[in-house]
Design an enzyme around this catalytic site. Structure first.
Site, mmCIF file in Angstrom:
data_model
loop_
_atom_site.group_PDB
_atom_site.id
_atom_site.type_symbol
_atom_site.label_atom_id
_atom_site.label_comp_id
_atom_site.label_asym_id
_atom_site.label_seq_id
_atom_site.Cartn_x
_atom_site.Cartn_y
_atom_site.Cartn_z
ATOM 1 N N ASP A 188 -45.847 85.243 9.850
ATOM 2 C CA ASP A 188 -46.371 85.056 11.204
ATOM 3 C C ASP A 188 -47.871 84.749 11.158
ATOM 4 O OD1 ASP A 188 -46.332 84.956 13.941
ATOM 5 O OD2 ASP A 188 -46.199 87.118 14.241
ATOM 6 N N ARG A 206 -51.989 73.611 15.940
ATOM 7 C CA ARG A 206 -51.078 74.631 15.398
ATOM 8 C C ARG A 206 -50.368 74.165 14.130
ATOM 9 N NH1 ARG A 206 -49.339 78.791 18.071
ATOM 10 N NH2 ARG A 206 -47.260 78.603 17.168
ATOM 11 N N HIS A 266 -49.170 75.588 10.204
ATOM 12 C CA HIS A 266 -47.863 75.554 9.529
ATOM 13 C C HIS A 266 -47.985 74.856 8.168
ATOM 14 C CE1 HIS A 266 -46.120 77.239 13.030
ATOM 15 N NE2 HIS A 266 -46.160 76.157 13.775
ATOM 16 N N THR A 319 -33.834 81.244 15.582
ATOM 17 C CA THR A 319 -33.044 80.603 16.647
ATOM 18 C C THR A 319 -33.883 80.502 17.932
ATOM 19 O OG1 THR A 319 -32.076 82.799 16.958
ATOM 20 C CG2 THR A 319 -30.719 81.185 15.834
ATOM 21 N N TRP A 351 -36.670 77.200 18.700
ATOM 22 C CA TRP A 351 -36.344 75.916 19.346
ATOM 23 C C TRP A 351 -37.073 75.769 20.672
ATOM 24 C CZ3 TRP A 351 -34.134 72.469 16.335
ATOM 25 C CH2 TRP A 351 -33.242 72.863 15.345
ATOM 26 N N LEU A 367 -35.324 83.754 -9.810
ATOM 27 C CA LEU A 367 -35.575 84.124 -8.412
ATOM 28 C C LEU A 367 -34.705 83.321 -7.438
ATOM 29 C CD1 LEU A 367 -37.552 85.492 -6.233
ATOM 30 C CD2 LEU A 367 -38.853 83.368 -6.393
ATOM 31 N N ARG A 372 -44.387 91.835 7.263
ATOM 32 C CA ARG A 372 -44.680 90.943 8.390
ATOM 33 C C ARG A 372 -46.187 90.765 8.468
ATOM 34 N NH1 ARG A 372 -42.136 90.001 14.256
ATOM 35 N NH2 ARG A 372 -43.570 88.368 14.865
ATOM 36 N N ILE A 380 -39.488 93.331 14.467
ATOM 37 C CA ILE A 380 -38.714 92.570 13.481
ATOM 38 C C ILE A 380 -38.117 91.277 14.046
ATOM 39 C CG2 ILE A 380 -38.283 94.456 11.874
ATOM 40 C CD1 ILE A 380 -35.497 94.734 13.016
ATOM 41 N N SER A 381 -38.300 91.039 15.336
ATOM 42 C CA SER A 381 -37.982 89.739 15.929
ATOM 43 C C SER A 381 -36.637 89.151 15.475
ATOM 44 C CB SER A 381 -39.100 88.737 15.607
ATOM 45 O OG SER A 381 -40.319 89.193 16.135
HETATM 46 C C1 FPP Z 1 -44.806 81.902 12.866
HETATM 47 O O1 FPP Z 1 -46.162 81.708 13.126
HETATM 48 C C2 FPP Z 1 -44.403 80.944 11.869
HETATM 49 C C3 FPP Z 1 -43.406 80.057 12.006
HETATM 50 C C4 FPP Z 1 -42.535 79.972 13.189
HETATM 51 C C5 FPP Z 1 -43.125 79.061 10.975
HETATM 52 C C6 FPP Z 1 -43.207 79.593 9.606
HETATM 53 C C7 FPP Z 1 -43.154 78.488 8.655
HETATM 54 C C8 FPP Z 1 -43.926 78.403 7.560
HETATM 55 C C9 FPP Z 1 -44.874 79.446 7.167
HETATM 56 C C10 FPP Z 1 -43.797 77.293 6.619
HETATM 57 C C11 FPP Z 1 -42.425 77.268 6.063
HETATM 58 C C12 FPP Z 1 -42.333 76.442 4.895
HETATM 59 C C13 FPP Z 1 -41.197 75.904 4.438
HETATM 60 C C14 FPP Z 1 -41.222 75.286 3.137
HETATM 61 C C15 FPP Z 1 -39.945 75.905 5.206
HETATM 62 P P1 FPP Z 1 -46.615 81.286 14.588
HETATM 63 O O2 FPP Z 1 -46.651 79.822 14.658
HETATM 64 O O3 FPP Z 1 -45.722 81.960 15.586
HETATM 65 O O4 FPP Z 1 -48.048 81.890 14.634
HETATM 66 P P2 FPP Z 1 -48.764 82.499 15.914
HETATM 67 O O5 FPP Z 1 -47.977 83.724 16.307
HETATM 68 O O6 FPP Z 1 -50.124 82.817 15.413
HETATM 69 O O7 FPP Z 1 -48.759 81.441 16.982
#
Ligand code: FPP
Length: 264
Positions: A38, A51, A55, A84, A87, A149, A206, A213-214
């Site tokens: 997160d 944002r 990512h 889920t 989206w 792993l 987390r 735990i969302s």
């Molecule tokens: C939550 O942070 C994060 C996500 C919804 C996406 C997590 C994805 C990655 C870390 C990259 C994954 C990589 C691969 C290879 C699949 P947020 O956007 O909700 O953060 P915020 O709460 O600060 O807005």
């Protein structure tokens, strides 16, 4: 034989020295670590970036933490990459997130092979875009005989949806007569969830300060140790992972009845 995993700051309780870590393994390295990654958005916002830049940086952290988990001898690393509920985000952000497996696996697959890492996925594959499915399926196929792993992506995953699907399958087997209602046990249900072939997580991490735990691995986390950190996922690093593992090991030691022998 016992190597010290992490050097503690003297008498600081839960604080840790991140320099000169004189790491030693030995005591109960968790077999399965699950991570709710997160804080990508907040990381980006702090830097006045879009944002999706968070990512992208989060993907680099996935690389770093996968390598570290592999080096530490962890057997399963489950990463919550897309829920889920995700989206509901703006279309452009969803599309960016859906492209990440492709980006990540295109460049990282040779190293995953070299490191004997097996890629797996929990979640609903069928409703992911074609390009996401293709990337995941190719990586799973290419790495399926690897024995190191397990890098398990939770993608289009929700814990409640998983339990519903497990129950539907279980009821079908009851209807088909392969199982009776009285036979149903916890072990049976564990066989119907998506992690049936994996051990349950020993440690859940987390990042980014939220303490919930969302909808993640609701069935599997029953006995898992939880560790929360304020660090945003893109800033999470090897030292953070080791810190979490050391906390886990100290908790285990207390549960192991060693009170009075250096733990408080
Ligand atoms: C939550 O942070 C994060 C996500 C919804 C996406 C997590 C994805 C990655 C870390 C990259 C994954 C990589 C691969 C290879 C699949 P947020 O956007 O909700 O953060 P915020 O709460 O600060 O807005």
């Amino acid at each position: 034989m016992f190597k010290k995993l992490f050097k503690r700051n003297s008498n600081m309780g839960q604080s840790f020295s991140h320099e000169g870590e004189d790491l030693v393994m030995g005591e109960a390295i968790p077999t399965h670590i699950a991570i709710i990654m997160d804080g990508n958005g907040r990381w980006a916002k702090k830097r006045a970036l879009p944002r999706v830049a968070g990512h992208h940086e989060g993907m680099q952290t996935v690389r770093k933490i996968t390598r570290c988990a592999c080096d530490l001898g962890i057997k399963v690393l489950t990463l919550y990459a897309f829920s889920t509920e995700n989206w509901k985000r703006p279309k452009s952000e969803v599309e960016f997130l859906m492209r990440l497996p492709e980006q990540f696996l295109n460049s990282f697959l040779p190293e995953l092979m070299e490191r004997n890492i097996r890629v797996e996925m929990i979640g609903v594959m069928e409703t992911l875009p074609d390009y996401t499915q293709r990337a995941l399926k190719n990586a799973m196929k290419a790495t399926k005989n690897n024995t190191g792993l397990v890098l398990n992506f939770a993608m289009n995953y929700g814990g409640r949806a998983e339990i519903v699907m497990a129950m539907q399958q279980l009821m079908k087997d009851v209807e088909a007569g392969t199982l009776t209602i009285d036979e149903i046990s916890e072990q049976h249900i564990s066989q119907y969830v998506m992690t049936a072939h994996l051990p349950e997580p020993d440690l859940l991490i987390r990042t980014s300060g939220e303490v919930r735990i969302s909808n993640f691995m609701l069935w599997q986390l029953a006995y898992t140790e939880f560790w929360f950190t304020d660090t945003h996922w893109p800033d999470f690093n090897e030292a953070s992972l080791k810190e979490a593992i050391l906390v886990y090991q100290n908790r285990n030691r207390r549960f192991g009845g060693l009170k009075g022998e250096g733990t408080n």
